[in-house]
Design a protein around this motif. Sequence first.
Motif, PDB file in Angstrom:
ATOM      1  N   ALA A 161       0.824  -1.214   0.000  1.00  0.00           N
ATOM      2  CA  ALA A 161       0.000   0.000   0.000  1.00  0.00           C
ATOM      3  C   ALA A 161       0.852   1.254   0.000  1.00  0.00           C
ATOM      4  CB  ALA A 161      -0.936  -0.005   1.218  1.00  0.00           C
ATOM      5  N   VAL A 162       1.827   1.316   0.891  1.00  0.00           N
ATOM      6  CA  VAL A 162       2.675   2.508   0.993  1.00  0.00           C
ATOM      7  C   VAL A 162       4.125   2.055   1.074  1.00  0.00           C
ATOM      8  CG1 VAL A 162       3.204   4.598   2.300  1.00  0.00           C
ATOM      9  CG2 VAL A 162       0.859   3.748   2.219  1.00  0.00           C
ATOM     10  N   PRO A 163       4.890   2.220   0.027  1.00  0.00           N
ATOM     11  CA  PRO A 163       6.314   1.847   0.096  1.00  0.00           C
ATOM     12  C   PRO A 163       7.072   2.840   0.983  1.00  0.00           C
ATOM     13  CG  PRO A 163       5.839   2.923  -1.992  1.00  0.00           C
ATOM     14  CD  PRO A 163       4.518   2.744  -1.295  1.00  0.00           C
ATOM     15  N   LEU A 164       8.109   2.352   1.640  1.00  0.00           N
ATOM     16  CA  LEU A 164       8.919   3.193   2.526  1.00  0.00           C
ATOM     17  C   LEU A 164      10.400   3.008   2.224  1.00  0.00           C
ATOM     18  CD1 LEU A 164       7.045   2.556   5.904  1.00  0.00           C
ATOM     19  CD2 LEU A 164       6.907   4.595   4.466  1.00  0.00           C
ATOM     20  N   SER A 165      10.724   2.893   0.946  1.00  0.00           N
ATOM     21  CA  SER A 165      12.104   2.601   0.568  1.00  0.00           C
ATOM     22  C   SER A 165      12.931   3.845   0.280  1.00  0.00           C
ATOM     23  CB  SER A 165      12.121   1.676  -0.660  1.00  0.00           C
ATOM     24  OG  SER A 165      11.396   2.267  -1.735  1.00  0.00           O
ATOM     25  N   ALA A 168      11.387  10.116  -0.145  1.00  0.00           N
ATOM     26  CA  ALA A 168      10.134  10.628  -0.709  1.00  0.00           C
ATOM     27  C   ALA A 168       8.948   9.772  -0.270  1.00  0.00           C
ATOM     28  CB  ALA A 168      10.224  10.674  -2.233  1.00  0.00           C
ATOM     29  N   ASP A 169       9.151   8.458  -0.197  1.00  0.00           N
ATOM     30  CA  ASP A 169       8.085   7.578   0.282  1.00  0.00           C
ATOM     31  C   ASP A 169       7.729   7.900   1.729  1.00  0.00           C
ATOM     32  OD1 ASP A 169       8.098   6.259  -2.152  1.00  0.00           O
ATOM     33  OD2 ASP A 169       9.428   4.652  -1.448  1.00  0.00           O
ATOM     34  N   VAL A 170       8.750   8.111   2.551  1.00  0.00           N
ATOM     35  CA  VAL A 170       8.523   8.414   3.962  1.00  0.00           C
ATOM     36  C   VAL A 170       7.775   9.729   4.115  1.00  0.00           C
ATOM     37  CG1 VAL A 170       9.658   8.899   6.166  1.00  0.00           C
ATOM     38  CG2 VAL A 170      10.543   7.092   4.676  1.00  0.00           C
ATOM     39  N   ALA A 171       8.104  10.709   3.267  1.00  0.00           N
ATOM     40  CA  ALA A 171       7.422  12.002   3.336  1.00  0.00           C
ATOM     41  C   ALA A 171       5.937  11.871   3.033  1.00  0.00           C
ATOM     42  CB  ALA A 171       8.076  12.978   2.363  1.00  0.00           C
ATOM     43  N   VAL A 172       5.572  10.926   2.173  1.00  0.00           N
ATOM     44  CA  VAL A 172       4.156  10.682   1.887  1.00  0.00           C
ATOM     45  C   VAL A 172       3.470  10.049   3.081  1.00  0.00           C
ATOM     46  CG1 VAL A 172       2.557   9.370   0.445  1.00  0.00           C
ATOM     47  CG2 VAL A 172       4.507  10.522  -0.603  1.00  0.00           C
ATOM     48  N   TRP A 173       4.181   9.163   3.785  1.00  0.00           N
ATOM     49  CA  TRP A 173       3.590   8.430   4.895  1.00  0.00           C
ATOM     50  C   TRP A 173       3.419   9.272   6.144  1.00  0.00           C
ATOM     51  CZ3 TRP A 173       0.872   4.548   6.570  1.00  0.00           C
ATOM     52  CH2 TRP A 173       0.972   4.151   7.886  1.00  0.00           C
ATOM     53  N   GLU A 174       4.319  10.188   6.404  1.00  0.00           N
ATOM     54  CA  GLU A 174       4.331  10.895   7.684  1.00  0.00           C
ATOM     55  C   GLU A 174       3.008  11.580   8.037  1.00  0.00           C
ATOM     56  OE1 GLU A 174       7.778  13.364   7.395  1.00  0.00           O
ATOM     57  OE2 GLU A 174       9.004  11.975   8.582  1.00  0.00           O
ATOM     58  N   PRO A 175       2.343  12.288   7.100  1.00  0.00           N
ATOM     59  CA  PRO A 175       1.051  12.882   7.481  1.00  0.00           C
ATOM     60  C   PRO A 175      -0.001  11.836   7.848  1.00  0.00           C
ATOM     61  CG  PRO A 175       1.918  13.904   5.492  1.00  0.00           C
ATOM     62  CD  PRO A 175       2.750  12.688   5.750  1.00  0.00           C
ATOM     63  N   LEU A 176       0.059  10.657   7.206  1.00  0.00           N
ATOM     64  CA  LEU A 176      -0.897   9.598   7.520  1.00  0.00           C
ATOM     65  C   LEU A 176      -0.568   8.946   8.852  1.00  0.00           C
ATOM     66  CD1 LEU A 176      -1.080   7.847   4.039  1.00  0.00           C
ATOM     67  CD2 LEU A 176      -2.673   9.525   4.983  1.00  0.00           C
ATOM     68  N   ASP A 177       0.694   8.892   9.197  1.00  0.00           N
ATOM     69  CA  ASP A 177       1.113   8.234  10.426  1.00  0.00           C
ATOM     70  C   ASP A 177       0.487   8.881  11.649  1.00  0.00           C
ATOM     71  OD1 ASP A 177       2.930   6.411  11.926  1.00  0.00           O
ATOM     72  OD2 ASP A 177       3.745   8.315  12.629  1.00  0.00           O
ATOM     73  N   ASP A 178       0.280  10.165  11.604  1.00  0.00           N
ATOM     74  CA  ASP A 178      -0.329  10.869  12.737  1.00  0.00           C
ATOM     75  C   ASP A 178      -1.740  10.375  12.989  1.00  0.00           C
ATOM     76  OD1 ASP A 178      -0.701  12.818  14.752  1.00  0.00           O
ATOM     77  OD2 ASP A 178      -1.697  14.114  13.300  1.00  0.00           O
ATOM     78  N   VAL A 179      -2.468  10.080  11.914  1.00  0.00           N
ATOM     79  CA  VAL A 179      -3.858   9.636  12.040  1.00  0.00           C
ATOM     80  C   VAL A 179      -3.947   8.152  12.328  1.00  0.00           C
ATOM     81  CG1 VAL A 179      -6.062   9.478  10.841  1.00  0.00           C
ATOM     82  CG2 VAL A 179      -4.601  11.483  10.489  1.00  0.00           C
ATOM     83  N   MET A 181      -1.333   5.738  13.049  1.00  0.00           N
ATOM     84  CA  MET A 181      -0.466   5.105  14.030  1.00  0.00           C
ATOM     85  C   MET A 181      -0.299   5.908  15.315  1.00  0.00           C
ATOM     86  SD  MET A 181       0.330   2.345  12.420  1.00  0.00           S
ATOM     87  CE  MET A 181       1.697   1.707  13.349  1.00  0.00           C
ATOM     88  N   GLY A 182      -0.814   7.120  15.348  1.00  0.00           N
ATOM     89  CA  GLY A 182      -0.678   7.921  16.553  1.00  0.00           C
ATOM     90  C   GLY A 182       0.715   8.467  16.747  1.00  0.00           C
ATOM     91  N   GLY A 183       1.422   8.770  15.642  1.00  0.00           N
ATOM     92  CA  GLY A 183       2.771   9.309  15.726  1.00  0.00           C
ATOM     93  C   GLY A 183       2.769  10.787  16.067  1.00  0.00           C
ATOM     94  N   SER A 184       3.926  11.403  15.940  1.00  0.00           N
ATOM     95  CA  SER A 184       4.052  12.821  16.240  1.00  0.00           C
ATOM     96  C   SER A 184       3.228  13.635  15.259  1.00  0.00           C
ATOM     97  CB  SER A 184       5.525  13.246  16.155  1.00  0.00           C
ATOM     98  OG  SER A 184       6.291  12.524  17.097  1.00  0.00           O
TER      99      SER A 184
END
Length: 204
Positions: A161-165, A168-179, A181-184
């Motif tokens: 669903a979301v590559p993290l390699s 740039a991939d991580v930058a896409v994931w970070e806004p979703l991680d807050d919702v 996974m409860g991240g920062s």
Amino acid sequence: AAAPTTPTTRGPPPRGQDSVLVLGASGKLGRAVVAAALGAGRSVVAAGRDGDRIRAALASVGLSEGGQGGPGGGPTLAIAAGVDVSDPATLSTPALWARVSQAVIATGPVFGRLPEGGMGYPDGMTPEVVDAKGVAAFAAAAAGALPAPPPPTGPPPTRLAVPLSTPADVAVWEPLDDVIMGGSSASTLKAGEEGEEGAAPPPP
């Protein structure tokens, strides 16, 4: 003299083999499921409390009982009335599950104006009755009536669903991680002194 004829009563149309049972067929979602299943070539048993209401609802989308046409007569549509998601006894009758191999529940709580005035859940069809107890009762009835699924032959298929390699991939994931996974939080909103939300200054 000609022999007297015996009057006959026309019964419901026969069900198709390998039918899909759709409970809540008179609702908006139920009608769509029935139409989609028939369009895919599957026979359907449209179930609910009121047979006339089911027929009227399906007629509004151009569907009627019986064979739907096509090779060999095509799939069939049958109506099963008197099936109440709030009454487990009506969900487990052998006649309901005859020739059924799959089941879909499309019921939902009913909220609207009550006969005595005011707003509420007519007939007591609350979320607890329909979505909790009703769905559980339907699932239990289906488990007892439907054939057991074949054992898995391997791990279930997966899809990335979301590559993290890459960064740039991580930058896409970070806004979703807050919702998810409860991240920062990366939000620019902050609580004001009186509990009001205000815009935080942009990060440097």
